[in-house]
Motif scaffolding. Structure first.
Motif, PDB file in Angstrom:
ATOM      1  N   TYR A  36       0.831  -1.202   0.000  1.00 60.40           N
ATOM      2  CA  TYR A  36       0.000   0.000   0.000  1.00 60.40           C
ATOM      3  C   TYR A  36       0.867   1.253   0.000  1.00 60.40           C
ATOM      4  O   TYR A  36       1.968   1.256   0.509  1.00 60.40           O
ATOM      5  CB  TYR A  36      -0.895   0.021   1.248  1.00 60.40           C
ATOM      6  N   ASP A  37       0.323   2.320  -0.558  1.00 66.41           N
ATOM      7  CA  ASP A  37       0.983   3.629  -0.493  1.00 66.41           C
ATOM      8  C   ASP A  37       0.532   4.285   0.810  1.00 66.41           C
ATOM      9  O   ASP A  37      -0.331   5.151   0.833  1.00 66.41           O
ATOM     10  CB  ASP A  37       0.609   4.474  -1.704  1.00 66.41           C
ATOM     11  N   ASP A  38       1.123   3.827   1.901  1.00 61.60           N
ATOM     12  CA  ASP A  38       0.725   4.247   3.238  1.00 61.60           C
ATOM     13  C   ASP A  38       1.504   5.490   3.669  1.00 61.60           C
ATOM     14  O   ASP A  38       2.046   6.211   2.836  1.00 61.60           O
ATOM     15  CB  ASP A  38       0.905   3.096   4.228  1.00 61.60           C
ATOM     16  N   GLU A  39       1.551   5.748   4.970  1.00 63.01           N
ATOM     17  CA  GLU A  39       2.229   6.939   5.491  1.00 63.01           C
ATOM     18  C   GLU A  39       3.706   6.972   5.103  1.00 63.01           C
ATOM     19  O   GLU A  39       4.227   8.020   4.697  1.00 63.01           O
ATOM     20  CB  GLU A  39       2.107   6.994   7.018  1.00 63.01           C
ATOM     21  N   THR A  40       4.387   5.852   5.209  1.00 60.66           N
ATOM     22  CA  THR A  40       5.805   5.787   4.844  1.00 60.66           C
ATOM     23  C   THR A  40       5.980   5.946   3.343  1.00 60.66           C
ATOM     24  O   THR A  40       6.861   6.672   2.884  1.00 60.66           O
ATOM     25  CB  THR A  40       6.424   4.465   5.326  1.00 60.66           C
TER      26      THR A  40
END
Length: 74
Positions: A36-40
């Motif tokens: 996923y294109d998460d916070e990091t």
């Protein structure tokens, strides 16, 4: 110079006193490999999508010891 993050989200999961997001901005090259294109992933310069287990080739062994190849479902 380069930080490679594999399948983790330390911006979200690191303790708050570590301040990982601020430290990440100081690294020259940042690469995130994850599902996923998460916070990091959003803070890194590069986000590489990791393949889901249904999108990848694999091999398995059944209960009787027979081995076989798993073809991607998607």
């Amino acid at each position: 110079d380069t930080l490679l993050i594999l399948g983790a989200n330390p911006v979200y999961s690191a303790p708050s006193d570590v301040k990982f997001a601020e430290a990440l901005k100081k690294v020259k090259n940042t690469i995130h490999l994850g599902l996923y294109d998460d916070e990091t992933g959003s803070l890194c310069q590069w986000h590489l999508p990791e393949s889901h287990f249904l999108e990848a080739w694999s091999d398995v062994r059944s209960f009787d010891g027979t081995t076989t190849i798993v073809q991607p479902l998607i």
